[in-house]
Design a protein around this motif. Structure first.
Motif, PDB file in Angstrom:
ATOM      1  N   PHE A  67       4.278  16.479 -22.228  1.00  0.00           N
ATOM      2  CA  PHE A  67       4.146  17.913 -22.464  1.00  0.00           C
ATOM      3  C   PHE A  67       2.762  18.321 -22.834  1.00  0.00           C
ATOM      4  O   PHE A  67       2.896  19.605 -22.731  1.00  0.00           O
ATOM      5  CB  PHE A  67       5.072  17.585 -23.806  1.00  0.00           C
ATOM      6  N   ASP A  68       2.053  17.762 -23.366  1.00  0.00           N
ATOM      7  CA  ASP A  68       0.814  18.279 -23.571  1.00  0.00           C
ATOM      8  C   ASP A  68       0.017  18.955 -22.260  1.00  0.00           C
ATOM      9  O   ASP A  68      -0.314  19.795 -22.036  1.00  0.00           O
ATOM     10  CB  ASP A  68      -0.340  17.047 -23.889  1.00  0.00           C
ATOM     11  N   GLU A  69       0.212  18.070 -20.866  1.00  0.00           N
ATOM     12  CA  GLU A  69      -0.349  18.541 -20.003  1.00  0.00           C
ATOM     13  C   GLU A  69       0.399  19.654 -19.580  1.00  0.00           C
ATOM     14  O   GLU A  69       0.116  20.677 -18.874  1.00  0.00           O
ATOM     15  CB  GLU A  69       0.101  17.321 -18.592  1.00  0.00           C
ATOM     16  N   VAL A  70       1.962  19.736 -19.584  1.00  0.00           N
ATOM     17  CA  VAL A  70       2.855  20.929 -19.384  1.00  0.00           C
ATOM     18  C   VAL A  70       2.392  22.109 -20.301  1.00  0.00           C
ATOM     19  O   VAL A  70       2.206  23.086 -19.514  1.00  0.00           O
ATOM     20  CB  VAL A  70       4.221  20.521 -19.793  1.00  0.00           C
ATOM     21  N   VAL A  71       2.100  21.981 -21.349  1.00  0.00           N
ATOM     22  CA  VAL A  71       1.573  23.038 -22.307  1.00  0.00           C
ATOM     23  C   VAL A  71       0.430  23.400 -21.785  1.00  0.00           C
ATOM     24  O   VAL A  71       0.005  24.872 -21.691  1.00  0.00           O
ATOM     25  CB  VAL A  71       1.485  22.596 -23.710  1.00  0.00           C
ATOM     26  N   ALA A  72      -0.719  22.341 -21.253  1.00  0.00           N
ATOM     27  CA  ALA A  72      -1.930  22.920 -20.705  1.00  0.00           C
ATOM     28  C   ALA A  72      -1.863  24.039 -19.328  1.00  0.00           C
ATOM     29  O   ALA A  72      -2.165  24.800 -19.317  1.00  0.00           O
ATOM     30  CB  ALA A  72      -2.886  21.723 -20.728  1.00  0.00           C
ATOM     31  N   ASN A  73      -1.047  23.196 -18.612  1.00  0.00           N
ATOM     32  CA  ASN A  73      -0.810  23.796 -17.416  1.00  0.00           C
ATOM     33  C   ASN A  73       0.142  24.964 -17.603  1.00  0.00           C
ATOM     34  O   ASN A  73      -0.670  26.384 -16.914  1.00  0.00           O
ATOM     35  CB  ASN A  73       0.289  23.029 -16.601  1.00  0.00           C
ATOM     36  N   VAL A  74       0.840  25.242 -18.452  1.00  0.00           N
ATOM     37  CA  VAL A  74       1.546  26.603 -18.517  1.00  0.00           C
ATOM     38  C   VAL A  74       0.561  27.576 -19.024  1.00  0.00           C
ATOM     39  O   VAL A  74       0.713  28.577 -18.897  1.00  0.00           O
ATOM     40  CB  VAL A  74       2.842  26.376 -19.438  1.00  0.00           C
TER      41      VAL A  74
END
Lengths: 170, 507
Positions: free
Chosen positions: B300-307
């Motif tokens: 989710f961290d990565e997703v949040v960062a990517n988003v």
């Protein structure tokens, strides 16, 4: 409890009435899986297994000597004497003090069961056993309901060596 | 003029030769007239007059001879000039044709340019629409990306909560384990109690054993008592029986206790092992759940960062699209201005083509005029070479009318004016003659008329020419009508007077 007392009283009454009958009393005990019996009048008393003092240079079936109220008595393991395999676990192992006048002998048995009143008609002659082994210490066989009880004459079972030891200890 | 200096000298010499006798004659005559005071004087005057008359006549004759020589000389020079003019006019006609072709090419190129620009403008309009759609979608995508970012952040928070919940589950599992260990310890205490009870039953068994032994001893004593001890023997036997019963009961109790103890121990063991296993399984499950939750959190961290990056990029794309749209609209505006400029250019090309046509036509007209004038002058020169100077001038007028009626001194100005009127009539259909050009044309005709007047000395023809020259009203009319039919100019080129026109045939 009252019923028991009544039953005991009845038994005592019957004993008194049937005293004339030719009955003999035996003390039944167990050696291994089998039951044996000796005449009650040969018994001085029955005690629990006491602390014995081993005596060197004696046969293996001699446990040692004990002190019974100031009197030194030899103790013998009857199971070893008669080559009978003892019960594995017996909490009722006891010592029967025999009155072999003039000496007393303590015999270790697996358990002391009860006192038998046996009529002479119920006693069979010991069987003729072929072989060189004389079975002089068997007085007879009592046929109980489901099993046979061997009536022993302990004094005849003992050797001269045993008697010498008894004399020494006495 | 240096070119005319020799002829001027000749003329002046002739004039002097003519004027000297005339002046001498005139002197004598005037003196004679002034001195007439008597009949004698009148007679002397008559004498003087008859003497000076010949001087006067001779001077006049010399004067006119000198003048005719001068004029003929001038006419010859003018004819030479006019021949040069005709050559220049022919060159001018060819140049006018070149200009016309160039103007045609320019017009067609300008029209192609205009159509290309219109296509470009249409394409730019489509691009503008597409770019606007791109801007719209980019802004929508930006909103969606922001929404996704928000949801992903919420998901991250939820996963964090889940992780903490898993930790709590793990802690509570540990609590359960410790609690169950406590319970097992308690149950072990119960087992100890059972063992204690069992040991107490051992004591009972001992007592039972001792009682049995006592009963046997009692039996022995009773047997020794003989007949008197028989009752006691029974009592002893019963005591032994009771002891045996007690022993049996104690044995049963002991067996039951042992059984209970075994069962409890088994239960404790089973419970401990099974619950321990369950707890271990739960612990491992919880650990794997915690691990998964942690990974989920990382994801989710990565997703949040990517988003977040996607949101930033989408914002940049949106801004870029807006700038693109602005640029495209600027280009569209510039292309629209270019289109209008091209239209103006096309109009200018049309006008230049019209002007080229007019130039070509007028060059032809000029050539024809010069040709006619040249023909006329050539004829006059020929006549003048035969007769004397004065007779030549008259012969030009008279002979022209004889040789070609269409080029007579009377019909020529009319023809010219007719030509003009013809332009006026046809100019409404195919030609525009601006005022200044018409005036130039008028001056040309005036010049032509003056030449004719000089050559023929016919003031009447000059007057007629001036009368029949197109008036200013006619020019206005032609202008108005031309402005109405400007569009038809390019396509109506065939209306320009062709070489086969009957008006040119007579040149």
């Amino acid at each position: 409890m009252s019923d028991d007392i009544t039953a005991v009283n009845n038994s005592i009454q019957q004993e008194h009435e049937g005293a004339h009958l030719s009955e003999e009393r035996f003390l039944e005990f167990s050696l291994g899986e089998e039951n044996y019996a000796i005449p009650l009048l040969k018994v001085k008393e029955v005690i629990a297994v006491p602390k014995t003092t081993p005596i060197p240079n004696t046969p293996a079936h001699f446990n040692g000597i004990m002190n019974l109220r100031g009197q030194v008595i030899s103790v013998m393991d009857l199971r070893k004497k008669l080559n009978i395999k003892p019960q594995e676990q017996s909490e009722e192992t006891a010592v029967i003090i025999l009155d072999l006048s003039p000496v007393f002998l303590g015999c270790v048995v697996d358990s002391v069961n009860k006192v038998l009143s046996i009529a002479k008609s119920q006693i069979s002659e010991p069987p003729e056993i072929e072989g060189h082994l004389k079975i002089k210490y068997i007085d007879g066989v009592y046929r109980a309901e489901s099993k046979m009880i061997v009536l022993l004459d302990i004094a005849k079972a003992l050797d001269i060596a045993d008697l010498e030891i008894l004399k020494k200890s006495a | 003029m240096p070119r005319l200096s020799l002829s001027v000298k000749l003329i002046l010499s002739f004039v002097c030769l003519g004027l000297v006798p005339s002046a001498v004659g005139w002197y004598f005559l005037s003196n004679g007239i002034h001195s007439i005071e008597s009949l004698d004087q009148l007679k002397s005057f008559q004498q003087t007059f008859s003497q000076s008359k010949w001087y006067l006549i001779g001077g006049v004759v010399i004067f006119f001879g000198a003048a005719s020589y001068y004029i003929r000389n001038q006419v010859t020079k003018v004819v030479g000039d006019l021949r040069q003019v005709r050559q220049l006019s022919a060159q001018f006609v060819s140049s006018g044709d070149d200009i016309k072709q160039a103007a045609d090419v320019g017009l067609s190129v300008t029209n192609q340019q205009a159509s290309f620009i219109q296509e470009t403008v249409a394409t730019l309009n489509e691009i503008t629409a597409m770019v606007n759609r791109s801007v719209e979608y980019a802004s929508k995508s930006t909103e969606r990306a922001e929404g996704t970012h928000r949801i992903a952040s919420e998901g991250k928070g939820v996963v964090t909560q889940m992780t903490s919940a898993m930790d709590e589950i793990n802690l509570s599992n540990n609590d359960i384990m410790t609690q169950i260990n406590k319970s097992n310890q308690e149950i072990s205490k119960i087992v100890d109690v059972i063992h204690e009870i069992s040991s107490k039953t051992t004591v009972i068994n001992d007592i039972v054993f001792q009682t049995k032994l006592l009963s046997f001893n009692a039996s022995v004593e009773a047997a020794r008592a003989g007949e008197h001890g028989k009752g006691f023997a029974v009592v002893a036997e019963e005591i032994g029986n009771l002891a045996a019963m007690s022993g049996q009961a104690a044995t049963e109790i002991s067996a039951m206790l042992a059984d209970s103890s075994h069962q409890v121990e088994a239960v404790v063991k089973d419970t401990s092992s099974s619950i321990g296993r369950l707890i271990e399984v739960g612990k491992s499950k919880v650990e794997s759940g915690v691990e998964i939750a942690n990974r989920c959190e990382q994801v989710f961290d990565e997703v949040v960062a990517n988003v977040g990056e996607v949101t930033t990029m989408m914002s940049e794309i949106s801004a870029g699209s807006r700038e693109q749209a602005d640029g495209v609209s600027n280009i569209t505006q510039a292309m629209t201005e270019l289109d209008s400029a091209t239209h103006e250019n096309s109009d200018a090309a049309n006008r230049s083509m019209e002007a080229a046509h007019q130039v070509a036509q007028r060059a032809k007209s000029l050539e024809s005029l010069v040709g006619r004038v040249l023909a006329r002058l050539t004829a006059a020169e020929k006549v003048g070479s035969v007769d004397d100077g004065f007779a030549v001038d008259e012969g030009v007028v008279s002979d022209d009318s004889h040789h070609s009626p269409s080029t007579s001194s009377e019909s020529q100005p009319f023809h010219v004016s007719e030509h003009h009127s013809g332009w006026d009539d046809e100019g409404t259909a195919d030609n525009v003659i601006p005022m200044h050009e018409a005036k130039e044309d008028f001056e040309e005709h005036e010049f032509e008329s003056k030449v004719e007047a000089e050559s023929s000395a016919g003031a009447e023809s000059t007057f007629e020419l001036k009368q029949e020259t197109p008036s200013a009203d006619a020019f206005d009319e032609s202008e108005d009508m031309a402005s109405e039919d400007k569009v038809a100019v390019g396509s109506d080129l065939g209306a320009v007077p062709a070489e086969s026109d009957p008006r040119f045939e007579d040149i």
